[in-house]
Design a protein around this motif. Sequence first.
Motif, PDB file in Angstrom:
ATOM      1  N   SER A   2      28.392  27.947  36.300  1.00  0.00           N
ATOM      2  CA  SER A   2      28.214  28.377  34.917  1.00  0.00           C
ATOM      3  C   SER A   2      29.575  28.634  34.270  1.00  0.00           C
ATOM      4  O   SER A   2      30.593  28.719  34.958  1.00  0.00           O
ATOM      5  CB  SER A   2      27.383  29.660  34.879  1.00  0.00           C
ATOM      6  OG  SER A   2      28.123  30.755  35.382  1.00  0.00           O
ATOM      7  N   SER A   3      29.565  28.778  32.979  1.00  0.00           N
ATOM      8  CA  SER A   3      30.830  29.030  32.287  1.00  0.00           C
ATOM      9  C   SER A   3      31.448  30.348  32.738  1.00  0.00           C
ATOM     10  O   SER A   3      32.662  30.451  32.891  1.00  0.00           O
ATOM     11  CB  SER A   3      30.615  29.021  30.774  1.00  0.00           C
ATOM     12  OG  SER A   3      29.765  30.082  30.383  1.00  0.00           O
ATOM     13  N   THR A   4      30.604  31.341  32.991  1.00  0.00           N
ATOM     14  CA  THR A   4      31.111  32.634  33.451  1.00  0.00           C
ATOM     15  C   THR A   4      31.748  32.502  34.827  1.00  0.00           C
ATOM     16  O   THR A   4      32.815  33.070  35.086  1.00  0.00           O
ATOM     17  CB  THR A   4      29.973  33.680  33.480  1.00  0.00           C
ATOM     18  OG1 THR A   4      29.384  33.757  32.181  1.00  0.00           O
ATOM     19  CG2 THR A   4      30.475  35.042  33.899  1.00  0.00           C
ATOM     20  N   SER A   5      31.115  31.742  35.707  1.00  0.00           N
ATOM     21  CA  SER A   5      31.672  31.520  37.053  1.00  0.00           C
ATOM     22  C   SER A   5      33.003  30.783  36.971  1.00  0.00           C
ATOM     23  O   SER A   5      33.943  31.116  37.697  1.00  0.00           O
ATOM     24  CB  SER A   5      30.704  30.713  37.905  1.00  0.00           C
ATOM     25  OG  SER A   5      29.515  31.418  38.126  1.00  0.00           O
ATOM     26  N   LYS A   7      35.100  30.792  34.485  1.00  0.00           N
ATOM     27  CA  LYS A   7      36.114  31.699  33.942  1.00  0.00           C
ATOM     28  C   LYS A   7      36.568  32.713  34.990  1.00  0.00           C
ATOM     29  O   LYS A   7      37.760  33.002  35.100  1.00  0.00           O
ATOM     30  CB  LYS A   7      35.576  32.411  32.702  1.00  0.00           C
ATOM     31  CG  LYS A   7      35.417  31.493  31.499  1.00  0.00           C
ATOM     32  CD  LYS A   7      34.844  32.258  30.323  1.00  0.00           C
ATOM     33  CE  LYS A   7      34.579  31.354  29.152  1.00  0.00           C
ATOM     34  NZ  LYS A   7      34.043  32.099  28.000  1.00  0.00           N
ATOM     35  N   GLY A  50      35.329  26.555  31.439  1.00  0.00           N
ATOM     36  CA  GLY A  50      34.340  27.560  31.055  1.00  0.00           C
ATOM     37  C   GLY A  50      34.221  27.684  29.549  1.00  0.00           C
ATOM     38  O   GLY A  50      33.113  27.776  29.011  1.00  0.00           O
ATOM     39  N   ASP A  54      30.911  26.826  27.192  1.00  0.00           N
ATOM     40  CA  ASP A  54      30.387  27.760  26.188  1.00  0.00           C
ATOM     41  C   ASP A  54      30.250  27.087  24.823  1.00  0.00           C
ATOM     42  O   ASP A  54      29.229  27.227  24.154  1.00  0.00           O
ATOM     43  CB  ASP A  54      31.301  28.984  26.039  1.00  0.00           C
ATOM     44  CG  ASP A  54      31.102  30.020  27.122  1.00  0.00           C
ATOM     45  OD1 ASP A  54      30.067  29.977  27.828  1.00  0.00           O
ATOM     46  OD2 ASP A  54      31.989  30.896  27.259  1.00  0.00           O
TER      47      ASP A  54
END
Length: 71
Positions: A2-5, A7, A50, A54
């Motif tokens: 995911s984008s959070t991962s 980042k 990331g 998003d």
Amino acid sequence: MSSTSDKASGLANEAIGNIKQGVGKLVGSEKLQAEGKLQEIKGEGQQALGDAKDATKKGADAASDYINKKL
């Protein structure tokens, strides 16, 4: 990922890269400094990925909302 991962991994790689560069300077190891710089750059790339994920998701959500309003 995911984008959070992406980042989070990016931030970790940047931090570790900076530490490696600092240790490399302290002990006089150009190899360790170079490894640290590469890891820092890798982290920057992961963060950019990331951010791109998003932006893509926001664009897709906006397009979906627009289409749903028109229907």
